[in-house]
Design a protein around this motif. Structure first.
Motif, PDB file in Angstrom:
ATOM      1  N   ALA A 120      45.796 -11.982  -2.303  1.00 53.54           N
ATOM      2  CA  ALA A 120      46.098 -10.789  -3.102  1.00 53.54           C
ATOM      3  C   ALA A 120      47.398 -10.959  -3.867  1.00 53.54           C
ATOM      4  CB  ALA A 120      46.162  -9.561  -2.181  1.00 53.54           C
ATOM      5  N   THR A 121      48.440 -11.409  -3.172  1.00 51.13           N
ATOM      6  CA  THR A 121      49.745 -11.524  -3.854  1.00 51.13           C
ATOM      7  C   THR A 121      49.758 -12.685  -4.842  1.00 51.13           C
ATOM      8  OG1 THR A 121      50.558 -12.903  -2.032  1.00 51.13           O
ATOM      9  CG2 THR A 121      51.025 -10.525  -1.912  1.00 51.13           C
ATOM     10  N   MET A 122      49.081 -13.756  -4.453  1.00 53.09           N
ATOM     11  CA  MET A 122      49.003 -14.932  -5.353  1.00 53.09           C
ATOM     12  C   MET A 122      48.315 -14.539  -6.662  1.00 53.09           C
ATOM     13  SD  MET A 122      47.060 -18.431  -4.332  1.00 53.09           S
ATOM     14  CE  MET A 122      45.446 -17.694  -4.165  1.00 53.09           C
ATOM     15  N   CYS A 143      61.733 -10.956   2.643  1.00 55.82           N
ATOM     16  CA  CYS A 143      60.385 -10.403   2.439  1.00 55.82           C
ATOM     17  C   CYS A 143      59.390 -11.555   2.417  1.00 55.82           C
ATOM     18  CB  CYS A 143      60.303  -9.624   1.136  1.00 55.82           C
ATOM     19  SG  CYS A 143      61.092  -7.997   1.209  1.00 55.82           S
ATOM     20  N   TYR A 144      58.202 -11.277   2.939  1.00 55.51           N
ATOM     21  CA  TYR A 144      57.158 -12.310   3.004  1.00 55.51           C
ATOM     22  C   TYR A 144      55.924 -11.782   2.293  1.00 55.51           C
ATOM     23  CZ  TYR A 144      53.598 -15.423   5.103  1.00 55.51           C
ATOM     24  OH  TYR A 144      52.568 -16.324   5.315  1.00 55.51           O
ATOM     25  N   HIS A 145      55.353 -12.639   1.442  1.00 57.01           N
ATOM     26  CA  HIS A 145      54.193 -12.196   0.665  1.00 57.01           C
ATOM     27  C   HIS A 145      53.033 -13.165   0.852  1.00 57.01           C
ATOM     28  CE1 HIS A 145      56.909  -9.321  -1.141  1.00 57.01           C
ATOM     29  NE2 HIS A 145      57.732 -10.301  -1.454  1.00 57.01           N
ATOM     30  N   GLY A 210      58.794  -5.523   6.228  1.00 57.19           N
ATOM     31  CA  GLY A 210      58.246  -5.669   7.584  1.00 57.19           C
ATOM     32  C   GLY A 210      58.203  -7.100   8.063  1.00 57.19           C
ATOM     33  N   ASN A 211      58.914  -7.992   7.363  1.00 60.75           N
ATOM     34  CA  ASN A 211      58.885  -9.410   7.755  1.00 60.75           C
ATOM     35  C   ASN A 211      60.259  -9.968   8.050  1.00 60.75           C
ATOM     36  OD1 ASN A 211      56.008 -10.540   7.560  1.00 60.75           O
ATOM     37  ND2 ASN A 211      56.178  -9.225   5.765  1.00 60.75           N
ATOM     38  N   MET A 212      61.221  -9.069   8.193  1.00 62.03           N
ATOM     39  CA  MET A 212      62.550  -9.443   8.693  1.00 62.03           C
ATOM     40  C   MET A 212      62.872  -8.467   9.820  1.00 62.03           C
ATOM     41  SD  MET A 212      65.080  -8.189   5.600  1.00 62.03           S
ATOM     42  CE  MET A 212      64.280  -7.848   4.053  1.00 62.03           C
ATOM     43  N   PHE A 238      54.169  -3.696  -5.823  1.00 63.96           N
ATOM     44  CA  PHE A 238      54.424  -3.274  -4.435  1.00 63.96           C
ATOM     45  C   PHE A 238      53.470  -4.057  -3.533  1.00 63.96           C
ATOM     46  CE2 PHE A 238      57.593  -0.530  -5.358  1.00 63.96           C
ATOM     47  CZ  PHE A 238      57.571   0.775  -4.881  1.00 63.96           C
ATOM     48  N   ASP A 239      54.055  -4.839  -2.666  1.00 66.75           N
ATOM     49  CA  ASP A 239      53.232  -5.547  -1.679  1.00 66.75           C
ATOM     50  C   ASP A 239      53.051  -4.605  -0.485  1.00 66.75           C
ATOM     51  OD1 ASP A 239      53.431  -8.729   0.133  1.00 66.75           O
ATOM     52  OD2 ASP A 239      52.066  -7.019   0.245  1.00 66.75           O
ATOM     53  N   GLU A 240      51.923  -3.909  -0.475  1.00 66.84           N
ATOM     54  CA  GLU A 240      51.634  -2.924   0.577  1.00 66.84           C
ATOM     55  C   GLU A 240      50.612  -3.470   1.569  1.00 66.84           C
ATOM     56  OE1 GLU A 240      52.254   1.028   0.538  1.00 66.84           O
ATOM     57  OE2 GLU A 240      52.495   1.383  -1.617  1.00 66.84           O
ATOM     58  N   GLY A 266      45.967  -5.305   2.261  1.00 68.00           N
ATOM     59  CA  GLY A 266      45.304  -6.209   3.198  1.00 68.00           C
ATOM     60  C   GLY A 266      45.219  -5.493   4.536  1.00 68.00           C
ATOM     61  N   LYS A 267      45.112  -6.280   5.625  1.00 65.26           N
ATOM     62  CA  LYS A 267      45.208  -5.743   6.975  1.00 65.26           C
ATOM     63  C   LYS A 267      44.325  -4.509   7.214  1.00 65.26           C
ATOM     64  CE  LYS A 267      49.830  -7.751   7.419  1.00 65.26           C
ATOM     65  NZ  LYS A 267      49.815  -8.785   8.471  1.00 65.26           N
ATOM     66  N   ILE A 268      44.903  -3.310   7.184  1.00 61.96           N
ATOM     67  CA  ILE A 268      44.153  -2.112   7.587  1.00 61.96           C
ATOM     68  C   ILE A 268      42.877  -1.911   6.775  1.00 61.96           C
ATOM     69  CG2 ILE A 268      44.251   0.440   7.530  1.00 61.96           C
ATOM     70  CD1 ILE A 268      47.173   0.162   8.480  1.00 61.96           C
TER      71      ILE A 268
HETATM   72  P1  KE4 Z   1      47.768 -12.661   5.021  1.00 66.33           P
HETATM   73  O1  KE4 Z   1      47.530 -13.832   4.082  1.00 66.33           O
HETATM   74  O2  KE4 Z   1      48.397 -13.105   6.340  1.00 66.33           O
HETATM   75  O3  KE4 Z   1      46.519 -11.782   5.218  1.00 66.33           O
HETATM   76  O4  KE4 Z   1      48.819 -11.693   4.305  1.00 66.33           O
HETATM   77  C1  KE4 Z   1      50.032 -12.225   3.844  1.00 66.33           C
HETATM   78  C2  KE4 Z   1      51.058 -11.105   3.784  1.00 66.33           C
HETATM   79  C3  KE4 Z   1      51.362 -10.549   2.554  1.00 66.33           C
HETATM   80  N1  KE4 Z   1      52.254  -9.540   2.451  1.00 66.33           N
HETATM   81  C4  KE4 Z   1      52.866  -9.043   3.550  1.00 66.33           C
HETATM   82  C5  KE4 Z   1      53.860  -7.928   3.381  1.00 66.33           C
HETATM   83  C6  KE4 Z   1      52.596  -9.567   4.831  1.00 66.33           C
HETATM   84  O5  KE4 Z   1      53.235  -9.078   5.918  1.00 66.33           O
HETATM   85  C7  KE4 Z   1      51.662 -10.612   4.962  1.00 66.33           C
HETATM   86  C8  KE4 Z   1      51.337 -11.260   6.294  1.00 66.33           C
HETATM   87  N2  KE4 Z   1      51.989 -10.712   7.448  1.00 66.33           N
HETATM   88  C9  KE4 Z   1      52.168 -11.628   8.539  1.00 66.33           C
HETATM   89  C10 KE4 Z   1      52.960 -10.929   9.646  1.00 66.33           C
HETATM   90  N3  KE4 Z   1      54.101 -10.254   9.197  1.00 66.33           N
HETATM   91  C11 KE4 Z   1      50.847 -12.118   9.057  1.00 66.33           C
HETATM   92  C12 KE4 Z   1      50.885 -12.736  10.426  1.00 66.33           C
HETATM   93  C13 KE4 Z   1      50.813 -14.243  10.349  1.00 66.33           C
HETATM   94  O6  KE4 Z   1      51.348 -14.817   9.372  1.00 66.33           O
HETATM   95  O7  KE4 Z   1      50.233 -14.833  11.287  1.00 66.33           O
END
Ligand code: KE4
Length: 425
Positions: A120-122, A143-145, A210-212, A238-240, A266-268
């Motif tokens: 999604a982010t890519m 931040c992690y995307h 949510g990644n720090m 916005f990366d939600e 993603g996720k939910i």
């Molecule tokens: P996925 O490719 O893991 O579905 O999503 C990447 C991603 C993108 N944006 C945010 C804000 C994210 O938190 C994530 C992935 N989150 C991590 C845990 N914080 C996934 C867990 C893991 O990497 O195993």
């Protein structure tokens, strides 16, 4: 607790899977331990292959807001599977999930399903670069995307010298197009725009980081990003992936009253099955193939089982009283834990928003990555290991977020507090 079978499986896994896991954080390296292998999960409980039971605050890193094996989700997936697991062709469920998302998040006029948050982010970044004709992107340290090359970049020596790659295999030349600012630090963003403004395609930000661990946005931080993006004609993404449908039925963006140009999810929205999505203004999204010329594709995009799980999950969450319950349960747990920890002369910073919380073992108020780094990760690891022994499953890293689910009840909260007490003794 005994971990014999998990240790055996981990040794077996390490022979054929890098690090024995399919995602690094699961290896428990950050907390100086070895992973437990899960046999099954129900509600807010997970059960490992040695028969140990845990109250789960990871929730598969966010997707399991309803708890594990929610009957309506399981039923929906079962039914979908009986009609076929994948068609490689459009199906009704893709429309149903897209309609729920667009209805719940007004800034999303059109949405494309993919199979992970990374996709999604890519894809959102590629689209922003195409739409603006610019290459640079601003992200925030901490931040992690997901793991697309353009996001595996960390802050360079100087703010204005561009980032440096944070993983081998990412071409150095890519780093020059990823600028790294500091979360909640408006001046760091301003400086980058002053220097590179006309080259910046987008700013991508986790509206709640949510990644720090969990770091909340300062009141005007996100509004500033909206304003400066408009000033320079760049897009606000916005990366939600975490916050989408986590903090409310929709995006955190509607809580803060900001309309980003693109949103990633993603996720939910997949209810625990592989899913991601990116969406936004029609004029931007219509640049995506086959309507437009920005290419993105995926064999399992819009997979009928993932769609069914997502629709079932969001349909349960339409009863927004769940969000009140999540808020109350999380508040109760974190306030009782704070009191408990103080009895042991520990005064951690516990950040919380809705059903997300994080315990930083520092007495500082944690509102930036710099403050996050003052937390005592050794202390966190020690407590993590003791809690695991006693039956509470926290994220195996200080730099992740704990998630409450709709399945946690007062008994679970009581037991968690009691177990914390034993772990601190
Ligand atoms: P996925 O490719 O893991 O579905 O999503 C990447 C991603 C993108 N944006 C945010 C804000 C994210 O938190 C994530 C992935 N989150 C991590 C845990 N914080 C996934 C867990 C893991 O990497 O195993």
């Amino acid at each position: 607790m005994k971990y014999g079978k998990s240790r055996e499986l981990f040794a077996r896994a390490e022979n054929i899977i890098p690090g024995g896991v399919n995602s690094p954080v699961r290896a428990f390296k950050a907390v100086g331990s070895q992973p437990v292998f899960i046999d099954h999960a129900k509600g807010c409980r997970i059960f490992d292959v040695d028969g140990n039971e845990y109250i789960d605050y990871v929730g598969s890193w966010g997707p399991l807001i309803l708890g594990h094996s929610h009957p309506e989700v399981v039923q929906a997936v079962r039914e979908a599977a009986g009609r076929g697991t994948s068609y490689g062709a459009p199906c009704l469920a893709e429309i149903e999930l897209a309609e729920i998302i667009c209805e719940a998040i007004p800034s999303i006029e059109k949405v494309r399903m993919v199979s992970s948050g990374t996709e999604a982010t890519m894809s959102a970044l590629r689209l922003a670069r195409a739409f603006t004709g610019r290459n640079k992107v601003i992200k925030f340290e901490g931040c992690y995307h997901g793991h697309a090359d353009s996001f595996l970049i960390k802050a360079g020596s100087g703010l204005l010298t561009g980032g440096v790659v944070s993983s081998p295999g990412v071409p150095e030349q890519l780093a020059q197009d990823t600028l790294v600012a500091q979360y909640n630090d408006i001046s760091s963003v301003e400086a980058l725009y002053k220097e590179f403004g006309s080259e910046i395609s987008a700013v991508i930000v986790e509206p709640i980081a949510g990644n720090m661990g969990l770091v909340l946005p300062d009141p005007n931080f996100l509004h500033y990003l909206r304003k400066i993006s408009d000033m320079y004609g760049s897009l606000l993404i916005f990366d939600e992936v975490i916050t989408g449908f986590r903090t409310r039925f929709g995006g955190f963006q509607d809580t803060v009253g900001i309309k980003p140009d693109l949103t990633t999810l993603g996720k939910i929205i997949g209810g625990g099955l592989p899913v991601g999505a990116y969406g936004g203004r029609k004029e931007i999204m219509d640049r995506v193939a086959p309507t437009g010329d920005v290419y993105q594709a995926g064999t399992l995009s819009g997979n009928p089982l993932a769609m069914a799980a997502g629709v079932a999950t969001l349909n349960v969450l339409r009863d927004v009283e769940w969000y009140d319950r999540l808020e109350i349960m999380t508040y109760m747990l974190t306030s009782r834990l704070k009191t408990m920890l103080e009895e042991f002369d520990l005064y951690p910073c516990i950040n919380r928003f809705g059903s997300m919380f994080c315990i930083f073992f520092t007495e500082e108020e944690v509102n930036s990555l710099e403050k996050v780094m003052t937390s005592d990760t050794e202390q966190y690891s020690r407590i993590f290991r003791r809690l695991l022994q006693e039956g509470v499953y926290l994220p195996p890293s200080q730099f992740e977020v704990c998630f409450m689910s709709c399945a946690h009840d007062l008994i679970d909260i009581d037991q968690t507090v009691e177990i914390f007490g034993r772990a601190l003794e």
